[in-house]
Design a protein around this motif. Structure first.
Motif, PDB file in Angstrom:
ATOM      1  N   SER A  76     -51.163  42.601  -2.090  1.00 45.28           N
ATOM      2  CA  SER A  76     -50.176  42.782  -1.020  1.00 45.28           C
ATOM      3  C   SER A  76     -50.641  42.086   0.252  1.00 45.28           C
ATOM      4  O   SER A  76     -51.827  42.102   0.589  1.00 45.28           O
ATOM      5  CB  SER A  76     -49.898  44.258  -0.763  1.00 45.28           C
ATOM      6  N   PRO A  92     -39.190  43.465   6.801  1.00 48.62           N
ATOM      7  CA  PRO A  92     -40.331  43.762   5.919  1.00 48.62           C
ATOM      8  C   PRO A  92     -41.646  43.707   6.692  1.00 48.62           C
ATOM      9  O   PRO A  92     -41.793  42.921   7.622  1.00 48.62           O
ATOM     10  CB  PRO A  92     -40.275  42.659   4.865  1.00 48.62           C
ATOM     11  N   TYR A  95     -45.587  42.191   1.688  1.00 45.98           N
ATOM     12  CA  TYR A  95     -45.051  41.386   0.603  1.00 45.98           C
ATOM     13  C   TYR A  95     -45.980  41.481  -0.611  1.00 45.98           C
ATOM     14  O   TYR A  95     -47.195  41.531  -0.459  1.00 45.98           O
ATOM     15  CB  TYR A  95     -44.973  39.908   1.020  1.00 45.98           C
ATOM     16  N   VAL A  97     -47.694  39.516  -3.574  1.00 48.18           N
ATOM     17  CA  VAL A  97     -48.045  38.111  -3.787  1.00 48.18           C
ATOM     18  C   VAL A  97     -48.775  37.997  -5.121  1.00 48.18           C
ATOM     19  O   VAL A  97     -49.818  38.611  -5.315  1.00 48.18           O
ATOM     20  CB  VAL A  97     -48.958  37.570  -2.660  1.00 48.18           C
ATOM     21  N   ARG A 107     -43.733  29.651   3.497  1.00 46.03           N
ATOM     22  CA  ARG A 107     -43.115  30.890   3.993  1.00 46.03           C
ATOM     23  C   ARG A 107     -44.125  31.739   4.761  1.00 46.03           C
ATOM     24  O   ARG A 107     -43.833  32.271   5.821  1.00 46.03           O
ATOM     25  CB  ARG A 107     -42.532  31.670   2.820  1.00 46.03           C
TER      26      ARG A 107
END
Length: 120
Positions: A76, A92, A95, A97, A107
């Motif tokens: 994360s 958010p 994320y 990953v 991004r």
């Protein structure tokens, strides 16, 4: 009294000690974050890699945790409240990953740069 270890070295040692699946993602995340915002200082936060504003004792802006640390299926990557990535009433803060492709790196670069600029 023993000298304190360099915070960047501690982050790199922590990444090196990760399992193979986390280490590959973590190495790339470290590279992307430090390139996107060289003004952030790597340091450990809750024994995991983090990146702070204002030097290694500054406030953490973003961080990541290996999947195996939490028994999850993904690493994360997240932001603290310092990031100010506010977007209306919902945005958010973390994320999942699983790999850092060029598109993912782009991004993340944008998010990190937005987070840094939003704190000024």
């Amino acid at each position: 009294m023993a000298a304190k270890k360099d915070p960047t070295a501690e982050v790199l040692d922590t990444i090196a000690a990760m399992t193979e699946r986390d280490r590959a993602v973590a190495e790339r995340l470290h590279e992307v974050i430090t390139t996107a915002a060289p003004e952030l200082s790597p340091r450990l936060w809750y024994k995991q890699p983090a990146y702070a504003l204002g030097g290694p004792k500054g406030k953490v802006l973003c961080f990541f945790r290996g999947a195996d640390v939490d028994g999850e299926r993904y690493l994360s990557f997240g932001f603290s409240g310092e990031a100010r990535l506010d977007d209306g009433g919902l945005w958010p803060t973390a994320y999942a990953v699983t790999e850092v492709t060029d598109a993912v790196a782009e991004r993340i670069t944008g998010l990190v740069q937005d987070a840094v600029s939003g704190t000024r």
